[in-house]
Every structure is written in structure tokens, then in C-alpha cells.
Design an enzyme around this catalytic site. Structure first.
Site, PDB file in Angstrom:
ATOM      1  N   CYS A 105       0.862  -1.052   0.516  1.00  0.00           N
ATOM      2  CA  CYS A 105      -0.077   0.027  -0.168  1.00  0.00           C
ATOM      3  C   CYS A 105       0.721   1.148  -0.040  1.00  0.00           C
ATOM      4  O   CYS A 105       0.348   2.458  -1.019  1.00  0.00           O
ATOM      5  CB  CYS A 105      -0.717  -0.098   1.517  1.00  0.00           C
ATOM      6  SG  CYS A 105      -1.859   1.347   1.546  1.00  0.00           S
ATOM      7  N   CYS A 106       1.605   1.080   0.527  1.00  0.00           N
ATOM      8  CA  CYS A 106       2.670   2.712   0.793  1.00  0.00           C
ATOM      9  C   CYS A 106       3.301   2.781  -0.297  1.00  0.00           C
ATOM     10  O   CYS A 106       3.836   4.162  -1.332  1.00  0.00           O
ATOM     11  CB  CYS A 106       4.238   2.581   2.558  1.00  0.00           C
ATOM     12  SG  CYS A 106       3.373   2.298   4.254  1.00  0.00           S
ATOM     13  N   CYS A 109      -0.656   8.868   7.389  1.00  0.00           N
ATOM     14  CA  CYS A 109      -2.534   8.455   6.766  1.00  0.00           C
ATOM     15  C   CYS A 109      -3.290   8.697   8.036  1.00  0.00           C
ATOM     16  O   CYS A 109      -2.601   7.637   8.634  1.00  0.00           O
ATOM     17  CB  CYS A 109      -2.088   7.149   6.111  1.00  0.00           C
ATOM     18  SG  CYS A 109      -0.704   7.301   4.583  1.00  0.00           S
ATOM     19  N   CYS A 120      -3.114   4.324   9.437  1.00  0.00           N
ATOM     20  CA  CYS A 120      -2.081   4.474   9.973  1.00  0.00           C
ATOM     21  C   CYS A 120      -1.547   5.015  11.022  1.00  0.00           C
ATOM     22  O   CYS A 120      -0.361   4.589  11.265  1.00  0.00           O
ATOM     23  CB  CYS A 120      -1.207   3.893   8.723  1.00  0.00           C
ATOM     24  SG  CYS A 120      -1.475   2.540   7.834  1.00  0.00           S
ATOM     25  N   CYS A 147       7.674   3.721   5.322  1.00  0.00           N
ATOM     26  CA  CYS A 147       7.754   3.820   4.434  1.00  0.00           C
ATOM     27  C   CYS A 147       8.370   3.279   3.183  1.00  0.00           C
ATOM     28  O   CYS A 147       7.556   2.640   2.144  1.00  0.00           O
ATOM     29  CB  CYS A 147       6.381   4.666   4.122  1.00  0.00           C
ATOM     30  SG  CYS A 147       6.879   6.112   3.154  1.00  0.00           S
TER      31      CYS A 147
END
Ligand code: SF4
Length: 262
Positions: free
Chosen positions: A131-132, A215, A218, A243
Site C-alpha cells: 500500500c505504501c 495516513c 495508519c 514507508c
């Protein structure tokens, strides 16, 4: 500065020896001097990348005073807290500087969501990294592919993975371009003293116990005694709080991992 031509990218890349000499010189310099040097030297081939955290807002304020025509950009992962979106607009108004906003690739995002759902990061470390990568790392890579230098708000005191950050280094993770970290030797107190003394706008989440802001899904506020980045990916244990955008700088002649992945 003597430069060499990088065969892969055709960019003008300063030699490592020169960067090492500059790193020694820059160690005693104020952040404003390093910012001025960067944009004098690289002009529009340099940009300041910020997630508008406290250190980033300090640099933005300095940049506005030193060179308001300098390029500034941020990555909108699509999952930022509302407070961060609010700050982007407040910063634009305060400094009257365009802040370029870059987004993830729609196709990459759709593929990930179709395969792993909208919140894959809670299920495994590798899905969190995926995702990162799609939401942050890849958009950043696309911007930096056009750059010869970038400025960040990294500080050595933020975490053990950042303890060896130099004020200038070569960034092997991004084609060997120059990476400038003008606040490398600052700490959180210096950042907040500057913010208060200069009435710099900041993310409203800091007033709710947050000390590092990424985010929304997170990031949480920290608890008493936790370190500055403990609220990032708080459910992970023993993984680097990184990240992946600050990888492999060349500092002393050897490529090193600043943080295996964020
Ligand atoms: Fe995805 Fe969380 Fe990384 Fe943001 S911080 S890109 S939501 S895993």
C-alpha cells in the site's frame, strides 16, 4: 561545483567525493543556508517534498523567506487525515506558494484494491508495504525522476533508522540524485520553538497528542513514554517505522539502508 554526467539518466550528478566534502561543510550551517544553496545550485531541478509535518512546515517557512519561487510538492495518498488537507490549503494561503499535489496511479490502486481490499495494511507487513509503495513511493519516484535534487524534513532524532542522516547525501533509491536534509541536526524542541516564534501554521492533530502524522488509518496519537514515531503503523511489532521513501542514501562511500522500509 564540478559535475559528472550520469550515463543512465543523463542528469548532472555531483561526484560522491564532492558530496562528502559538502556534507562536512554543511554540518555547521544553518538550515536556511542549505536551502539557499540548494535552489541557487539546482533551481527548478530541485524541489522540497513535504507531508506538512512540523519539521516540513519549518522548512516551508524558511523556503518562503529564502526563495518563494522554489518548487514544493506533496504526495496525496488518498488516505490523509482531513486535518492535513486543511493544512495544505492554509499553507497555500499563508505563503502564497503553489504546492504541487501528486496522486497514486489509478490503475495500480484499482488492482491493489480489487485483490486485497481497501484496508490491506492491517493484514500483513508485506501488504502494508504494498500500500505504501502504491500510494506513496511510486508517485514520489515519478516526481523525482525529473529532479536533480530534493529537500526533506528528516531529522536524526526521529528514529534509529534516521540517526545517520547527513545534511547532503546521494540518494541511490532515486537514481543517485542529491538529497538535502537541512534539519538533520535539529530536534523536536527546536522545531516547535521555531513554529511558535514564527507563527508557522501546523497540523491540528498535534494538539490532540499526535507527534508524527501520516495516513489517517495508519496513524494515532502516542501514549506517555512512547517515542515520536510510535503512532505510525502502531499495530506492527519490531518493524521499521518507515514507508520506503527514504532508502539507500550513499553517505560514506557505501550504500546503506536508512530504514529497510517504512
Ligand atoms: Fe497505505 Fe497506510 Fe502506507 Fe498510507 S500509511 S500508504 S494508508 S499503508
Amino acid at each position: 561545483m564540478v559535475q559528472t554526467k550520469d550515463a543512465r539518466t543523463s542528469k548532472l550528478i555531483p561526484p560522491l567525493e564532492e558530496v562528502k566534502a559538502l556534507a562536512a561543510q554543511f554540518e555547521g550551517k544553518a538550515p536556511e543556508d542549505i536551502i539557499r544553496w540548494t535552489f541557487d545550485r539546482f533551481g527548478g531541478r530541485a524541489a522540497f517534498c513535504t507531508s506538512l509535518q512540523s519539521g516540513g512546515m519549518v522548512i516551508l517557512d524558511m523556503l518562503h523567506k529564502v526563495d518563494p519561487s522554489a518548487r514544493v510538492f506533496t504526495i496525496d495518498t488518498g488516505r490523509l487525515p482531513q486535518e492535513t488537507y486543511d493544512l495544505i490549503d492554509r499553507a497555500r494561503e499563508r505563503y502564497d506558494m503553489p504546492i504541487e499535489v501528486y496522486s497514486p496511479d489509478h490503475q495500480e490502486l484499482s488492482t491493489m484494491v480489487e485483490k486485497h481490499g481497501v484496508n490491506p495494511f492491517y493484514r500483513s507487513y508485506s501488504l502494508r508495504l504494498l500500500c505504501c509503495e502504491i500510494r506513496k513511493v511510486n508517485p514520489l519516484n515519478r516526481v523525482l525522476a525529473e529532479m536533480d535534487a530534493w529537500v526533506t524534513g528528516l531529522m536524526r532524532t526521529q528514529s534509529s533508522t534516521r540517526a545517520n542522516v547527513q545534511k547532503i547525501e546521494l540518494d541511490d533509491a532515486h537514481g543517485g540524485i542529491v538529497k538535502l536534509n537541512p534539519l538533520a541536526d535539529w530536534d523536536s524542541k527546536q522545531v516547535w520553538d521555531y513554529i511558535r516564534e514564527n507563527d508557522v501554521p501546523y497540523n491540528a492533530l498535534y494538539d490532540k497528542g499526535y507527534t508524527s502524522i501520516g495516513c489517517a488509518p495508519c496513524t494515532r496519537a502516542i501514549r506517555p513514554g512512547e517515542d515520536e514515531r510510535a503512532g505510525r503503523w502502531w499495530w506492527e511489532r519490531g518493524m521499521p517505522k518507515e514507508c520506503g521513501i527514504h532508502l539507500s542514501p550513499r553517505r560514506n562511500g557505501n550504500a546503506t539502508k536508512a530504514g529497510a522500509k517504512e
